[in-house]
Design a protein around this motif. Structure first.
Motif, PDB file in Angstrom:
ATOM      1  N   THR A  62     -27.753  42.914  50.358  1.00  0.00           N
ATOM      2  CA  THR A  62     -27.009  41.861  51.065  1.00  0.00           C
ATOM      3  C   THR A  62     -25.487  42.054  51.028  1.00  0.00           C
ATOM      4  OG1 THR A  62     -26.976  40.362  49.141  1.00  0.00           O
ATOM      5  CG2 THR A  62     -28.853  40.183  50.644  1.00  0.00           C
ATOM      6  N   PRO A  63     -24.975  43.265  51.293  1.00  0.00           N
ATOM      7  CA  PRO A  63     -23.521  43.443  51.246  1.00  0.00           C
ATOM      8  C   PRO A  63     -22.780  42.625  52.296  1.00  0.00           C
ATOM      9  CG  PRO A  63     -24.579  45.376  52.195  1.00  0.00           C
ATOM     10  CD  PRO A  63     -25.675  44.528  51.641  1.00  0.00           C
ATOM     11  N   ARG A  64     -23.401  42.389  53.469  1.00  0.00           N
ATOM     12  CA  ARG A  64     -22.713  41.614  54.498  1.00  0.00           C
ATOM     13  C   ARG A  64     -22.490  40.173  54.034  1.00  0.00           C
ATOM     14  NH1 ARG A  64     -21.637  42.268  59.861  1.00  0.00           N
ATOM     15  NH2 ARG A  64     -22.955  44.133  59.976  1.00  0.00           N
ATOM     16  N   GLU A  65     -23.491  39.585  53.383  1.00  0.00           N
ATOM     17  CA  GLU A  65     -23.333  38.219  52.897  1.00  0.00           C
ATOM     18  C   GLU A  65     -22.242  38.137  51.836  1.00  0.00           C
ATOM     19  OE1 GLU A  65     -26.835  35.492  52.609  1.00  0.00           O
ATOM     20  OE2 GLU A  65     -27.952  37.378  52.694  1.00  0.00           O
ATOM     21  N   HIS A  66     -22.151  39.161  51.006  1.00  0.00           N
ATOM     22  CA  HIS A  66     -21.076  39.177  50.011  1.00  0.00           C
ATOM     23  C   HIS A  66     -19.713  39.305  50.694  1.00  0.00           C
ATOM     24  CE1 HIS A  66     -23.265  39.141  46.225  1.00  0.00           C
ATOM     25  NE2 HIS A  66     -24.168  39.927  46.777  1.00  0.00           N
ATOM     26  N   TYR A  67     -19.639  40.144  51.710  1.00  0.00           N
ATOM     27  CA  TYR A  67     -18.384  40.299  52.459  1.00  0.00           C
ATOM     28  C   TYR A  67     -17.982  38.964  53.094  1.00  0.00           C
ATOM     29  CZ  TYR A  67     -15.269  41.669  56.291  1.00  0.00           C
ATOM     30  OH  TYR A  67     -14.219  41.759  57.174  1.00  0.00           O
ATOM     31  N   GLU A  68     -18.933  38.292  53.701  1.00  0.00           N
ATOM     32  CA  GLU A  68     -18.630  37.022  54.360  1.00  0.00           C
ATOM     33  C   GLU A  68     -18.213  35.952  53.360  1.00  0.00           C
ATOM     34  OE1 GLU A  68     -22.206  36.327  56.538  1.00  0.00           O
ATOM     35  OE2 GLU A  68     -21.635  37.681  58.184  1.00  0.00           O
ATOM     36  N   ARG A  69     -18.816  35.944  52.180  1.00  0.00           N
ATOM     37  CA  ARG A  69     -18.389  34.967  51.167  1.00  0.00           C
ATOM     38  C   ARG A  69     -17.012  35.316  50.630  1.00  0.00           C
ATOM     39  NH1 ARG A  69     -22.098  33.626  45.962  1.00  0.00           N
ATOM     40  NH2 ARG A  69     -21.393  35.719  45.392  1.00  0.00           N
ATOM     41  N   LEU A  70     -16.705  36.610  50.518  1.00  0.00           N
ATOM     42  CA  LEU A  70     -15.365  37.025  50.113  1.00  0.00           C
ATOM     43  C   LEU A  70     -14.331  36.552  51.129  1.00  0.00           C
ATOM     44  CD1 LEU A  70     -13.712  38.716  48.025  1.00  0.00           C
ATOM     45  CD2 LEU A  70     -13.985  40.652  49.587  1.00  0.00           C
ATOM     46  N   LEU A  71     -14.655  36.685  52.424  1.00  0.00           N
ATOM     47  CA  LEU A  71     -13.749  36.207  53.474  1.00  0.00           C
ATOM     48  C   LEU A  71     -13.517  34.707  53.355  1.00  0.00           C
ATOM     49  CD1 LEU A  71     -14.799  38.034  56.785  1.00  0.00           C
ATOM     50  CD2 LEU A  71     -13.044  38.684  55.135  1.00  0.00           C
ATOM     51  N   ARG A  72     -14.569  33.951  53.082  1.00  0.00           N
ATOM     52  CA  ARG A  72     -14.433  32.501  52.963  1.00  0.00           C
ATOM     53  C   ARG A  72     -13.555  32.133  51.769  1.00  0.00           C
ATOM     54  NH1 ARG A  72     -19.716  29.052  51.839  1.00  0.00           N
ATOM     55  NH2 ARG A  72     -19.330  29.906  49.768  1.00  0.00           N
ATOM     56  N   SER A  73     -13.777  32.797  50.648  1.00  0.00           N
ATOM     57  CA  SER A  73     -12.941  32.538  49.477  1.00  0.00           C
ATOM     58  C   SER A  73     -11.484  32.833  49.779  1.00  0.00           C
ATOM     59  CB  SER A  73     -13.414  33.400  48.297  1.00  0.00           C
ATOM     60  OG  SER A  73     -14.696  33.031  47.862  1.00  0.00           O
ATOM     61  N   ALA A  74     -11.238  33.976  50.435  1.00  0.00           N
ATOM     62  CA  ALA A  74      -9.868  34.354  50.775  1.00  0.00           C
ATOM     63  C   ALA A  74      -9.237  33.341  51.731  1.00  0.00           C
ATOM     64  CB  ALA A  74      -9.857  35.752  51.388  1.00  0.00           C
ATOM     65  N   LYS A  75     -10.003  32.889  52.707  1.00  0.00           N
ATOM     66  CA  LYS A  75      -9.483  31.919  53.675  1.00  0.00           C
ATOM     67  C   LYS A  75      -9.063  30.628  52.989  1.00  0.00           C
ATOM     68  CE  LYS A  75     -10.800  29.336  57.838  1.00  0.00           C
ATOM     69  NZ  LYS A  75     -11.878  29.126  58.845  1.00  0.00           N
ATOM     70  N   LEU A  76      -9.900  30.125  52.086  1.00  0.00           N
ATOM     71  CA  LEU A  76      -9.598  28.860  51.416  1.00  0.00           C
ATOM     72  C   LEU A  76      -8.400  28.978  50.488  1.00  0.00           C
ATOM     73  CD1 LEU A  76     -13.226  27.629  50.668  1.00  0.00           C
ATOM     74  CD2 LEU A  76     -11.591  26.619  52.265  1.00  0.00           C
ATOM     75  N   PHE A  77      -8.111  30.194  50.024  1.00  0.00           N
ATOM     76  CA  PHE A  77      -6.939  30.414  49.176  1.00  0.00           C
ATOM     77  C   PHE A  77      -5.762  31.018  49.949  1.00  0.00           C
ATOM     78  CE2 PHE A  77      -8.320  30.570  44.422  1.00  0.00           C
ATOM     79  CZ  PHE A  77      -8.637  29.224  44.495  1.00  0.00           C
ATOM     80  N   HIS A  78      -5.868  31.055  51.278  1.00  0.00           N
ATOM     81  CA  HIS A  78      -4.786  31.555  52.140  1.00  0.00           C
ATOM     82  C   HIS A  78      -4.404  32.996  51.788  1.00  0.00           C
ATOM     83  CE1 HIS A  78      -4.234  27.455  53.656  1.00  0.00           C
ATOM     84  NE2 HIS A  78      -4.313  27.060  52.408  1.00  0.00           N
ATOM     85  N   ILE A  79      -5.426  33.820  51.586  1.00  0.00           N
ATOM     86  CA  ILE A  79      -5.224  35.232  51.290  1.00  0.00           C
ATOM     87  C   ILE A  79      -5.637  36.044  52.511  1.00  0.00           C
ATOM     88  CG2 ILE A  79      -5.868  37.157  49.799  1.00  0.00           C
ATOM     89  CD1 ILE A  79      -6.559  35.110  47.631  1.00  0.00           C
ATOM     90  N   PRO A  80      -4.742  36.814  53.093  1.00  0.00           N
ATOM     91  CA  PRO A  80      -5.111  37.611  54.278  1.00  0.00           C
ATOM     92  C   PRO A  80      -6.032  38.768  53.911  1.00  0.00           C
ATOM     93  CG  PRO A  80      -2.876  38.153  53.582  1.00  0.00           C
ATOM     94  CD  PRO A  80      -3.325  37.004  52.712  1.00  0.00           C
ATOM     95  N   VAL A  81      -6.932  39.108  54.836  1.00  0.00           N
ATOM     96  CA  VAL A  81      -7.859  40.231  54.657  1.00  0.00           C
ATOM     97  C   VAL A  81      -7.626  41.224  55.789  1.00  0.00           C
ATOM     98  CG1 VAL A  81     -10.286  40.914  54.616  1.00  0.00           C
ATOM     99  CG2 VAL A  81      -9.570  38.783  53.509  1.00  0.00           C
ATOM    100  N   ASP A  82      -7.395  42.489  55.457  1.00  0.00           N
ATOM    101  CA  ASP A  82      -7.038  43.476  56.479  1.00  0.00           C
ATOM    102  C   ASP A  82      -8.100  44.570  56.630  1.00  0.00           C
ATOM    103  OD1 ASP A  82      -6.707  44.865  54.141  1.00  0.00           O
ATOM    104  OD2 ASP A  82      -4.591  45.389  54.464  1.00  0.00           O
TER     105      ASP A  82
END
Length: 315
Positions: A62-82
């Motif tokens: 399930t690497p995609r689900e982990h990636y998507e949860r990482l994106l959500r965590s980053a979004k809520l903490f205002h951390i950009p993902v490149d």
């Protein structure tokens, strides 16, 4: 106990991935002024890869689900993902190719450290991925204690964000538990209901239903629990997300904890109350491991085969 010990403290792998480049593990550096250090501003995931001895291949779960949860965590903490998902996957596979050991599983920790910016201005993050080998043997049942430390509310520090800061109170709770002779601790929320363990979610068998606390109670939105829910649905078990009182947990039929590292580890005792370890949750654990190891198919569980295993076998 070995299955709850910090893998990063037990191993020193030769390589880590820093923004997509392989870097000697001991050479990874973050500046002392970075917000990752001054404000504990980082978010992370735990991704597991499994070795299949039958086919001698290595696959990520399930690497995609982990990636998507990482994106959500980053979004809520205002951390950009490149980086996008294919690049995230490439970096995991690149590190696996260097660190994979035959007959061993790998646990990856992709962490976004805020390395530039100040109070939300000019923020930039560095993705560091470390990986550590794991034995394939199953963990022994655990003994837990209910901690005096409490999990905060969604307006204190959101548990939907898998952040390093969220684990400060977990660290205190685990220290307390070990001082009292337990393997790990249960954290209650401010209302005195069950939130989670220090590094995993709580799973209880109550009135023949599998029950887990929801995120609103202070539990991480667990990807492991999502898989367990699919297994329960397939096997005719009912999994319910609802609040669990402390005394309800102590009076449960069975208890376990669920997470990427702990998988589904059975609990034999909480604060002197004992639980069987050969019942419904033991069978659920066996099914989970079969799904993770690829010996049993489950709809919706992503398995991404990598070249790392094939390269290891042919080398």
């Amino acid at each position: 106990m070995a299955h709850i010990a910090s893998l990063s403290q037990l191993q020193t792998p030769p390589w880590a991935s820093v923004d997509g480049q392989l870097v000697p593990y001991d050479g990874v550096r973050i500046h002392i002024s970075a917000e990752a250090l001054t404000r504990a501003l980082s978010v992370f995931e735990g991704v597991k890869g499994y070795w299949d001895p039958a086919s001698e291949t290595f696959s990520l779960r399930t690497p995609r689900e982990h990636y998507e949860r990482l994106l959500r965590s980053a979004k809520l903490f205002h951390i950009p993902v490149d980086f996008d998902y294919p690049e995230f996957l490439r970096r995991l596979e690149q590190l696996a190719a260097e660190l994979l050991v035959r007959e061993r599983d790998l646990w990856f920790r992709p962490t976004l450290y805020v390395t530039e910016g100040h109070w939300g201005e000019g923020t930039r993050a560095t993705l560091v991925i470390t990986a550590f080998t794991q034995q394939k043997e199953s963990g022994e049942p655990m003994r837990l204690g209910v901690s005096t430390w409490r999990r905060g509310t969604d307006v204190d520090l959101p548990t939907r964000v898998k952040s390093s800061a969220n684990y400060v109170v977990a660290r205190l709770a685990r220290i307390e538990a070990r001082r009292l002779g337990y393997d790990d601790a249960i954290l209650l929320n401010r209302e005195g209901r069950v939130a989670e363990a220090t590094g995993a979610c709580v799973v209880a068998l109550l009135d023949d239903e599998v029950v887990v606390p929801p995120s609103s109670e202070g539990a991480l939105d667990s990807l492991t629990v999502r898989i367990l829910e699919r297994i329960c649905h397939r096997d005719g078990l009912r999994l319910v997300r609802r609040p669990i009182d402390r005394t309800e947990l102590l009076a449960a039929q069975e208890v376990a904890i669920a997470g990427t590292i702990s998988e589904l580890t059975l609990v034999s005792e909480i604060d002197g109350f004992t639980f069987p370890v050969d019942g419904v949750l033991a069978r659920l654990r066996a099914s989970y491991l079969q799904v993770m190891r690829g010996t049993e198919h489950l709809e919706g569980v992503e398995m991404v085969a990598t070249d790392a295993g094939r390269a290891l076998v042919t080398s």
